[in-house]
Motif scaffolding. Structure first.
Motif, PDB file in Angstrom:
ATOM      1  N   ASP A  22      -6.617  -4.905  -0.230  1.00  7.51           N
ATOM      2  CA  ASP A  22      -5.823  -3.926  -0.982  1.00  7.51           C
ATOM      3  C   ASP A  22      -4.495  -3.649  -0.293  1.00  7.51           C
ATOM      4  O   ASP A  22      -3.450  -3.559  -0.943  1.00  7.51           O
ATOM      5  N   LEU A  23      -4.511  -3.508   1.032  1.00  9.81           N
ATOM      6  CA  LEU A  23      -3.298  -3.249   1.784  1.00  9.81           C
ATOM      7  C   LEU A  23      -2.337  -4.445   1.683  1.00  9.81           C
ATOM      8  O   LEU A  23      -1.136  -4.265   1.495  1.00  9.81           O
ATOM      9  N   ALA A  24      -2.871  -5.666   1.783  1.00  7.91           N
ATOM     10  CA  ALA A  24      -2.032  -6.865   1.657  1.00  7.91           C
ATOM     11  C   ALA A  24      -1.393  -6.924   0.271  1.00  7.91           C
ATOM     12  O   ALA A  24      -0.207  -7.246   0.131  1.00  7.91           O
ATOM     13  N   ARG A  25      -2.159  -6.587  -0.760  1.00  8.06           N
ATOM     14  CA  ARG A  25      -1.632  -6.597  -2.122  1.00  8.06           C
ATOM     15  C   ARG A  25      -0.541  -5.527  -2.276  1.00  8.06           C
ATOM     16  O   ARG A  25       0.509  -5.782  -2.856  1.00  8.06           O
ATOM     17  N   THR A  26      -0.775  -4.350  -1.733  1.00  2.55           N
ATOM     18  CA  THR A  26       0.209  -3.281  -1.804  1.00  2.55           C
ATOM     19  C   THR A  26       1.486  -3.683  -1.068  1.00  2.55           C
ATOM     20  O   THR A  26       2.597  -3.438  -1.556  1.00  2.55           O
ATOM     21  N   ARG A  27       1.364  -4.305   0.078  1.00  2.00           N
ATOM     22  CA  ARG A  27       2.544  -4.755   0.820  1.00  2.00           C
ATOM     23  C   ARG A  27       3.315  -5.805   0.038  1.00  2.00           C
ATOM     24  O   ARG A  27       4.551  -5.819   0.060  1.00  2.00           O
ATOM     25  N   LYS A  28       2.608  -6.687  -0.675  1.00  2.00           N
ATOM     26  CA  LYS A  28       3.278  -7.684  -1.514  1.00  2.00           C
ATOM     27  C   LYS A  28       4.034  -6.993  -2.637  1.00  2.00           C
ATOM     28  O   LYS A  28       5.162  -7.361  -2.950  1.00  2.00           O
ATOM     29  N   TRP A  29       3.435  -5.984  -3.235  1.00  2.00           N
ATOM     30  CA  TRP A  29       4.109  -5.231  -4.298  1.00  2.00           C
ATOM     31  C   TRP A  29       5.377  -4.574  -3.755  1.00  2.00           C
ATOM     32  O   TRP A  29       6.399  -4.530  -4.436  1.00  2.00           O
ATOM     33  N   ILE A  30       5.311  -4.053  -2.540  1.00  2.00           N
ATOM     34  CA  ILE A  30       6.482  -3.415  -1.929  1.00  2.00           C
ATOM     35  C   ILE A  30       7.592  -4.438  -1.720  1.00  2.00           C
ATOM     36  O   ILE A  30       8.759  -4.182  -2.035  1.00  2.00           O
ATOM     37  N   VAL A  31       7.249  -5.620  -1.202  1.00  2.00           N
ATOM     38  CA  VAL A  31       8.247  -6.670  -0.985  1.00  2.00           C
ATOM     39  C   VAL A  31       8.867  -7.088  -2.311  1.00  2.00           C
ATOM     40  O   VAL A  31      10.093  -7.241  -2.417  1.00  2.00           O
ATOM     41  N   ASP A  32       8.039  -7.247  -3.340  1.00  2.00           N
ATOM     42  CA  ASP A  32       8.554  -7.625  -4.664  1.00  2.00           C
ATOM     43  C   ASP A  32       9.500  -6.556  -5.213  1.00  2.00           C
ATOM     44  O   ASP A  32      10.555  -6.871  -5.763  1.00  2.00           O
ATOM     45  N   GLU A  33       9.136  -5.302  -5.055  1.00  2.00           N
ATOM     46  CA  GLU A  33       9.981  -4.217  -5.564  1.00  2.00           C
ATOM     47  C   GLU A  33      11.287  -4.129  -4.785  1.00  2.00           C
ATOM     48  O   GLU A  33      12.349  -3.896  -5.376  1.00  2.00           O
ATOM     49  N   GLU A  34      11.244  -4.343  -3.482  1.00  2.00           N
ATOM     50  CA  GLU A  34      12.479  -4.348  -2.684  1.00  2.00           C
ATOM     51  C   GLU A  34      13.396  -5.482  -3.113  1.00  2.00           C
ATOM     52  O   GLU A  34      14.616  -5.303  -3.193  1.00  2.00           O
ATOM     53  N   ARG A  35      12.820  -6.646  -3.437  1.00  2.00           N
ATOM     54  CA  ARG A  35      13.623  -7.776  -3.912  1.00  2.00           C
ATOM     55  C   ARG A  35      14.273  -7.452  -5.248  1.00  2.00           C
ATOM     56  O   ARG A  35      15.467  -7.675  -5.455  1.00  2.00           O
ATOM     57  N   ARG A  36      13.495  -6.874  -6.178  1.00  2.00           N
ATOM     58  CA  ARG A  36      14.054  -6.508  -7.489  1.00  2.00           C
ATOM     59  C   ARG A  36      15.167  -5.477  -7.347  1.00  2.00           C
ATOM     60  O   ARG A  36      16.187  -5.555  -8.025  1.00  2.00           O
ATOM     61  N   GLU A  37      14.973  -4.508  -6.460  1.00  2.00           N
ATOM     62  CA  GLU A  37      15.991  -3.480  -6.244  1.00  2.00           C
ATOM     63  C   GLU A  37      17.274  -4.100  -5.677  1.00  2.00           C
ATOM     64  O   GLU A  37      18.373  -3.745  -6.087  1.00  2.00           O
ATOM     65  N   ALA A  38      17.125  -5.030  -4.732  1.00  2.00           N
ATOM     66  CA  ALA A  38      18.298  -5.709  -4.161  1.00  2.00           C
ATOM     67  C   ALA A  38      19.017  -6.523  -5.237  1.00  2.00           C
ATOM     68  O   ALA A  38      20.249  -6.514  -5.309  1.00  2.00           O
ATOM     69  N   GLU A  39      18.266  -7.215  -6.092  1.00  2.00           N
ATOM     70  CA  GLU A  39      18.870  -7.991  -7.176  1.00  2.00           C
ATOM     71  C   GLU A  39      19.604  -7.070  -8.151  1.00  2.00           C
ATOM     72  O   GLU A  39      20.683  -7.402  -8.635  1.00  2.00           O
TER      73      GLU A  39
END
Length: 111
Positions: A22-39
């Motif tokens: 669950d923690l690994a999945r949540t961290r992946k979601w955070i990385v994805d959201e940070e990428r979308r925000e940067a884009e």
């Protein structure tokens, strides 16, 4: 926890593995959201500035249909950026001013 389904330690190890996934999945979601925000930020920085004036053309491109302010919410699909001079000239040549954004009022021109 009950004692009949296995040892407490085995159950705790199982819980630990579930929580790590669950923690690994949540961290992946955070990385994805940070990428979308940067884009999104890059997109906003690269977006051309809103033009001050728009001239809407008809189907044959020679016919000017209306003059709009750059902030008009209803300029039509064939509206293109224009300079202040072009907008004033169009209004002086009897091109209708948009009734929603009133570029003639913004330009101080009475038609």
């Amino acid at each position: 926890m009950n004692e009949s389904g296995g040892s407490r330690l085995a159950l705790l190890r199982f819980l630990e593995r579930v929580q790590e996934r669950d923690l690994a999945r949540t961290r992946k979601w955070i990385v994805d959201e940070e990428r979308r925000e940067a884009e999104r930020r890059v997109g906003e920085e690269r977006r051309p500035p809103t033009p001050e004036w728009l001239i809407e053309r008809g189907l044959n491109r020679n016919n000017i249909v209306a003059v709009h302010t750059g902030e008009c919410w209803d300029p039509g699909k064939r509206a293109r950026p224009a300079t202040r001079t072009q907008a004033v000239e169009a209004l002086r040549h009897q091109v209708p001013a948009c009734t929603k954004c009133r570029p003639d009022t913004a330009l101080g021109i009475e038609v």
